[in-house]
Design a protein around this motif. Structure first.
Motif, PDB file in Angstrom:
ATOM      1  N   TYR A  28       0.819  -1.205   0.000  1.00  0.00           N
ATOM      2  CA  TYR A  28       0.000   0.000   0.000  1.00  0.00           C
ATOM      3  C   TYR A  28       0.860   1.266   0.000  1.00  0.00           C
ATOM      4  O   TYR A  28       2.030   1.242   0.405  1.00  0.00           O
ATOM      5  N   VAL A  29       0.250   2.359  -0.451  1.00  0.00           N
ATOM      6  CA  VAL A  29       0.867   3.687  -0.349  1.00  0.00           C
ATOM      7  C   VAL A  29      -0.099   4.577   0.411  1.00  0.00           C
ATOM      8  O   VAL A  29      -1.321   4.430   0.300  1.00  0.00           O
ATOM      9  N   VAL A  30       0.450   5.488   1.195  1.00  0.00           N
ATOM     10  CA  VAL A  30      -0.358   6.329   2.078  1.00  0.00           C
ATOM     11  C   VAL A  30      -0.022   7.794   1.847  1.00  0.00           C
ATOM     12  O   VAL A  30       1.156   8.163   1.788  1.00  0.00           O
ATOM     13  N   ALA A  31      -1.038   8.617   1.708  1.00  0.00           N
ATOM     14  CA  ALA A  31      -0.864  10.060   1.597  1.00  0.00           C
ATOM     15  C   ALA A  31      -1.635  10.726   2.732  1.00  0.00           C
ATOM     16  O   ALA A  31      -2.683  10.229   3.154  1.00  0.00           O
ATOM     17  N   PHE A  32      -1.112  11.853   3.217  1.00  0.00           N
ATOM     18  CA  PHE A  32      -1.782  12.492   4.342  1.00  0.00           C
ATOM     19  C   PHE A  32      -1.476  13.978   4.431  1.00  0.00           C
ATOM     20  O   PHE A  32      -0.444  14.463   3.961  1.00  0.00           O
ATOM     21  N   ASP A  33      -2.427  14.696   5.006  1.00  0.00           N
ATOM     22  CA  ASP A  33      -2.237  16.067   5.470  1.00  0.00           C
ATOM     23  C   ASP A  33      -2.110  15.929   6.979  1.00  0.00           C
ATOM     24  O   ASP A  33      -3.102  15.662   7.665  1.00  0.00           O
TER      25      ASP A  33
END
Length: 323
Positions: free
Chosen positions: A98-103
């Motif tokens: 998986y890949v995770v993006a976040f603010d």
């Protein structure tokens, strides 16, 4: 009340993804603790640096980013990480699924006044034919998200989460566990509340100005009903209100150069919020196109955002000439 871990099992979320979601939530608890302590923890004020967006970072922005990044890069399930506060993709485990993006901390301007702030995150499946540090890992439409959520740090810490099914609401209890407090969020199709930064009125397209002025006219105008306006200055707080009691949230494009294509980031803000809203029965668009259908052009792409009650989003589209 059942735990988020048990709910993930009941929703038949794969063990790897469930473990990854719990990693994100563990990091959020650490952030929540620092937010609660505020000045006592020395986390307020501005850092002596800017992020890739050219914005002055708050100390808590940097701290929250580091907490999330460290936790995610330690996970065997994470191949890549992207943050609103980072220039580039950060490689994790090359075998991660998986890949995770976040603010890490949405609503930074509210930090020093003890206002609403939150963490927004999204999870995609890793792209096998792209390097772990490549932006191609995140060049996926929002409909490819396998999980989206946010944590709102308010009087109580709350989590809105979807793993492809209903958007659910959890509350962090005093024992440090997220417990299910609303099994299925539902946005009413009609509303009488809107959320927008009205100070930008002069910068909007004439059609957008006319739409907002129609809401302001209330019962005396063509809409035939009064509307209330609410604005937090933090997307996470404004969208939370829409999910909880309906309404429409707007951050349209305007004539200011840096906001011509919108202010909010597609990857870190628009896509995860759009998924939560759609899974609660609402709509989320950038204009004629649904947010979740947009193919990203770059890691930090900005887009206009209009989301919330389905009939009111349609009314906006009609006013703009899209429908």
């Amino acid at each position: 009340m059942q735990s988020v871990e048990l709910q993930l099992t009941q929703d038949q979320v794969s063990p790897d993804m469930a473990e990854l979601v719990l990693t994100v939530l563990s990091a959020s608890k650490t952030i929540a603790h620092k937010v609660r302590r505020g000045a006592l923890a020395g986390v307020l004020g501005s850092a002596a640096q800017q992020n890739v967006q050219g914005e002055t970072q708050k100390n808590l922005d940097v701290i929250a980013n580091d907490i999330l990044k460290e936790a995610l890069l330690a996970s065997p399930h994470v191949r890549s990480v992207a943050s609103e506060e980072e220039d580039n993709v950060v490689a994790g485990n090359a075998q991660g699924g998986y890949v995770v993006a976040f603010d890490p901390l949405d609503g930074s301007s509210n930090i020093d006044i003890n206002g609403q702030i939150g963490t927004i995150f999204t999870i995609y499946r890793a792209v096998d034919d792209a390097a772990a540090d490549s932006p191609a890992q995140f060049a996926q439409q929002g409909r490819a998200q396998v999980c989206a959520g946010y944590v709102l740090y308010g009087p109580s810490t709350q989590l809105a989460l979807t793993t492809g099914g209903p958007s659910r609401l959890y509350t962090l209890d005093t024992d440090g566990e997220y417990l299910l407090t609303q099994a299925e969020l539902a946005i009413a199709v009609d509303c009488q509340e809107f959320s927008i930064n009205l100070s930008n009125l002069r910068h909007w397209a004439p059609t957008t100005q006319a739409y907002i002025q129609g809401l302001q006219a209330g019962k005396d105008g063509a809409r035939g009903k009064d509307f209330n306006m609410r604005w937090n200055g933090a997307m996470v707080g404004d969208v939370h209100r829409v999910l909880m009691r309906g309404g429409i949230f707007l951050y349209p494009a305007n004539t200011q150069s840096k906001l011509h294509n919108g202010k909010l980031r597609l990857l870190y803000e628009a896509n995860p919020m759009a998924m939560l809203v759609e899974k609660a029965g609402g709509k989320a668009v950038i204009g004629a196109q649904a947010i979740l259908d947009v193919l990203p052009e770059n890691l930090h792409q900005r887009v206009p955002v209009i989301l919330g009650a389905a009939n009111e989003v349609d009314a906006f589209l009609s006013a703009e000439g899209y429908a």
